[in-house]
Design a protein around this motif. Structure first.
Motif, mmCIF file in Angstrom:
data_model
loop_
_atom_site.group_PDB
_atom_site.id
_atom_site.type_symbol
_atom_site.label_atom_id
_atom_site.label_comp_id
_atom_site.label_asym_id
_atom_site.label_seq_id
_atom_site.Cartn_x
_atom_site.Cartn_y
_atom_site.Cartn_z
ATOM 1 N N GLY A 227 20.952 35.426 37.558
ATOM 2 C CA GLY A 227 21.244 36.427 38.572
ATOM 3 C C GLY A 227 22.061 37.590 38.057
ATOM 4 O O GLY A 227 22.716 38.294 38.835
ATOM 5 N N LEU A 228 22.013 37.831 36.760
ATOM 6 C CA LEU A 228 22.868 38.856 36.151
ATOM 7 C C LEU A 228 22.201 40.226 36.136
ATOM 8 O O LEU A 228 21.021 40.358 35.821
ATOM 9 C CB LEU A 228 23.208 38.446 34.715
ATOM 10 N N ALA A 229 23.001 41.241 36.459
ATOM 11 C CA ALA A 229 22.497 42.610 36.435
ATOM 12 C C ALA A 229 23.214 43.473 35.411
ATOM 13 O O ALA A 229 22.713 44.539 35.056
ATOM 14 C CB ALA A 229 22.640 43.244 37.816
ATOM 15 N N GLY A 230 24.370 43.032 34.936
ATOM 16 C CA GLY A 230 25.108 43.850 33.971
ATOM 17 C C GLY A 230 26.574 43.483 33.954
ATOM 18 O O GLY A 230 26.959 42.362 34.320
ATOM 19 N N LEU A 231 27.388 44.439 33.558
ATOM 20 C CA LEU A 231 28.815 44.229 33.390
ATOM 21 C C LEU A 231 29.557 45.358 34.101
ATOM 22 O O LEU A 231 29.160 46.527 34.004
ATOM 23 C CB LEU A 231 29.161 44.213 31.902
ATOM 24 N N ALA A 232 30.614 45.022 34.802
ATOM 25 C CA ALA A 232 31.399 46.018 35.526
ATOM 26 C C ALA A 232 32.835 46.040 35.006
ATOM 27 O O ALA A 232 33.377 45.003 34.612
ATOM 28 C CB ALA A 232 31.401 45.703 37.020
ATOM 29 N N ALA A 233 33.426 47.212 35.016
ATOM 30 C CA ALA A 233 34.835 47.372 34.626
ATOM 31 C C ALA A 233 35.659 47.523 35.897
ATOM 32 O O ALA A 233 35.633 48.571 36.549
ATOM 33 C CB ALA A 233 34.999 48.587 33.721
ATOM 34 N N ILE A 234 36.380 46.483 36.260
ATOM 35 C CA ILE A 234 37.222 46.480 37.456
ATOM 36 C C ILE A 234 38.666 46.367 36.991
ATOM 37 O O ILE A 234 39.013 45.438 36.264
ATOM 38 C CB ILE A 234 36.851 45.316 38.395
ATOM 39 N N PRO A 235 39.534 47.288 37.388
ATOM 40 C CA PRO A 235 40.913 47.265 36.884
ATOM 41 C C PRO A 235 41.705 46.095 37.439
ATOM 42 O O PRO A 235 41.410 45.590 38.538
ATOM 43 C CB PRO A 235 41.479 48.600 37.369
ATOM 44 N N PRO A 236 42.727 45.668 36.723
ATOM 45 C CA PRO A 236 43.573 44.570 37.217
ATOM 46 C C PRO A 236 44.134 44.839 38.603
ATOM 47 O O PRO A 236 44.259 43.910 39.425
ATOM 48 C CB PRO A 236 44.694 44.490 36.176
ATOM 49 N N GLU A 237 44.454 46.102 38.886
ATOM 50 C CA GLU A 237 45.055 46.438 40.172
ATOM 51 C C GLU A 237 44.163 46.054 41.347
ATOM 52 O O GLU A 237 44.664 45.712 42.432
ATOM 53 C CB GLU A 237 45.367 47.934 40.227
ATOM 54 N N ALA A 238 42.859 46.116 41.148
ATOM 55 C CA ALA A 238 41.937 45.752 42.230
ATOM 56 C C ALA A 238 42.025 44.258 42.541
ATOM 57 O O ALA A 238 41.916 43.848 43.702
ATOM 58 C CB ALA A 238 40.506 46.134 41.848
ATOM 59 N N TYR A 239 42.211 43.452 41.507
ATOM 60 C CA TYR A 239 42.389 42.013 41.720
ATOM 61 C C TYR A 239 43.723 41.722 42.385
ATOM 62 O O TYR A 239 43.818 40.893 43.301
ATOM 63 C CB TYR A 239 42.304 41.266 40.383
ATOM 64 N N LEU A 240 44.772 42.399 41.921
ATOM 65 C CA LEU A 240 46.117 42.126 42.427
ATOM 66 C C LEU A 240 46.293 42.571 43.869
ATOM 67 O O LEU A 240 47.191 42.089 44.567
ATOM 68 C CB LEU A 240 47.151 42.819 41.535
ATOM 69 N N ALA A 241 45.437 43.475 44.330
ATOM 70 C CA ALA A 241 45.568 44.004 45.695
ATOM 71 C C ALA A 241 45.022 43.054 46.755
ATOM 72 O O ALA A 241 45.293 43.241 47.950
ATOM 73 C CB ALA A 241 44.840 45.348 45.794
ATOM 74 N N VAL A 242 44.285 42.032 46.357
ATOM 75 C CA VAL A 242 43.707 41.099 47.327
ATOM 76 C C VAL A 242 44.817 40.193 47.871
ATOM 77 O O VAL A 242 45.569 39.604 47.095
ATOM 78 C CB VAL A 242 42.593 40.259 46.684
ATOM 79 N N PRO A 243 44.935 40.056 49.178
ATOM 80 C CA PRO A 243 45.992 39.200 49.737
ATOM 81 C C PRO A 243 45.818 37.734 49.349
ATOM 82 O O PRO A 243 44.693 37.235 49.218
ATOM 83 C CB PRO A 243 45.832 39.374 51.254
ATOM 84 N N THR A 244 46.930 37.059 49.167
ATOM 85 C CA THR A 244 46.930 35.631 48.856
ATOM 86 C C THR A 244 47.497 34.863 50.042
ATOM 87 O O THR A 244 48.697 34.962 50.326
ATOM 88 C CB THR A 244 47.778 35.338 47.605
ATOM 89 N N PRO A 245 46.669 34.116 50.759
ATOM 90 C CA PRO A 245 47.168 33.366 51.916
ATOM 91 C C PRO A 245 47.990 32.158 51.474
ATOM 92 O O PRO A 245 47.923 31.727 50.325
ATOM 93 C CB PRO A 245 45.885 32.935 52.630
ATOM 94 N N ALA A 246 48.757 31.630 52.416
ATOM 95 C CA ALA A 246 49.532 30.430 52.133
ATOM 96 C C ALA A 246 48.594 29.260 51.870
ATOM 97 O O ALA A 246 47.460 29.218 52.367
ATOM 98 C CB ALA A 246 50.434 30.113 53.324
ATOM 99 N N PRO A 247 49.041 28.293 51.070
ATOM 100 C CA PRO A 247 48.223 27.103 50.832
ATOM 101 C C PRO A 247 48.123 26.269 52.091
ATOM 102 O O PRO A 247 48.858 26.496 53.069
ATOM 103 C CB PRO A 247 48.988 26.373 49.726
ATOM 104 N N PRO A 248 47.242 25.275 52.095
ATOM 105 C CA PRO A 248 47.137 24.412 53.274
ATOM 106 C C PRO A 248 48.493 23.829 53.646
ATOM 107 O O PRO A 248 49.224 23.343 52.783
ATOM 108 C CB PRO A 248 46.161 23.312 52.817
ATOM 109 N N SER A 249 48.844 23.898 54.900
ATOM 110 C CA SER A 249 50.149 23.422 55.357
ATOM 111 C C SER A 249 50.235 21.917 55.304
ATOM 112 O O SER A 249 49.318 21.201 55.710
ATOM 113 C CB SER A 249 50.397 23.902 56.782
#
Length: 255
Positions: A227-249
């Motif tokens: 299912g591969l179409a190629g390679l993308a350059a995504i900066p670290p900041e885009a990953y770090l901007a995703v919210p991290t929810p709390a783990p299962p309580s």
């Protein structure tokens, strides 16, 4: 030396991944970078990701932003050409049983199957999907793998799950009887896909060039199977901007 593409390296597409790796290895040699003869398919993923011997690995966005960032080098992101997503991005498919009615919100007080609490697609994505409504999935079943989450839903041990869209594609292709028992409700918002990493101190730019060269040389049938179409350059900041929810309580009983 270690190389691993374990995130989507199912037995059904192991031969295709092996051929891809041989092309990457040859391209790395052109860059003057030594690489192992074959892919590692056993051992702890965390041990692989954090090893100073890692030449190329594929991790998940949540482990990257919560623990690996700053300790590994980001190479690039494989593009699986998912509909409704930018290159290199992906999302999760909310699935339930084929005969189960309702939208995502109708399952908020029912059981969510999730592969792991450090999974972007299986844990963070579904929680982030409902968070703007002030909601969260509190009744959960930990399964250890997306395939097992899908089975849990199909067998009635859970009611809903968020399955990485590339994994769902593999389920449809290689586990059609399971897929037929399920239906897709909707998908989550796209987030940066599974990043390729190398050990800190390695030349990530050269590794990215090698991966790009390998993808260009990969046989069309292997590209299609993966299912591969190629390679993308995504900066670290885009990953770090995703919210991290709390783990299962630990205060909420886990089914």
């Amino acid at each position: 030396m270690i190389a691993s593409l374990a995130m989507y390296d199912w037995p059904h597409v192991a031969a295709e991944h092996d051929r891809l790796w041989q092309l990457v290895r040859a391209a790395l040699a052109e860059e003057g970078i030594d690489a192992p003869a074959g892919l590692t398919r056993n051992g702890s993923l965390w041990t692989i990701w954090e090893s100073p011997a890692l030449v190329l690995g594929q991790t998940c966005g949540m482990p990257y932003r919560t623990r690996l960032h700053g300790h590994v080098a980001l190479v690039a992101t494989l593009d699986y050409a998912l509909p409704d997503a930018p290159p290199g991005y992906y999302y999760s498919e909310f699935i339930t049983r084929a005969d189960e009615p309702g939208d995502v919100i109708d399952f908020i007080d029912r059981t969510l199957a999730f592969n792991g609490q450090d999974s972007q697609s299986g844990w963070a994505a579904p929680q982030n999907h409902v968070a703007p409504l002030g909601l969260k999935f509190s009744h959960t079943r930990h399964t250890g793998a997306h395939r097992d989450s899908a089975r849990a839903v199909a067998e009635g041990r859970a009611d809903i799950a968020a399955i990485d869209a590339v994994t769902w594609r593999l389920i449809e292709a290689h586990m059609p009887k399971l897929a037929a028992k399920l239906r897709v409700i909707t998908h989550t918002a796209p987030t940066p896909g599974l990043p390729l990493i190398t050990a800190k101190g390695r030349d990530a730019v050269a590794v990215a060039r090698a991966v790009a060269a390998a993808l260009a040389a990969l046989a069309p049938e292997d590209r299609a199977a993966l299912g591969l179409a190629g390679l993308a350059a995504i900066p670290p900041e885009a990953y770090l901007a995703v919210p991290t929810p709390a783990p299962p309580s630990q205060d909420v009983p886990v089914n």
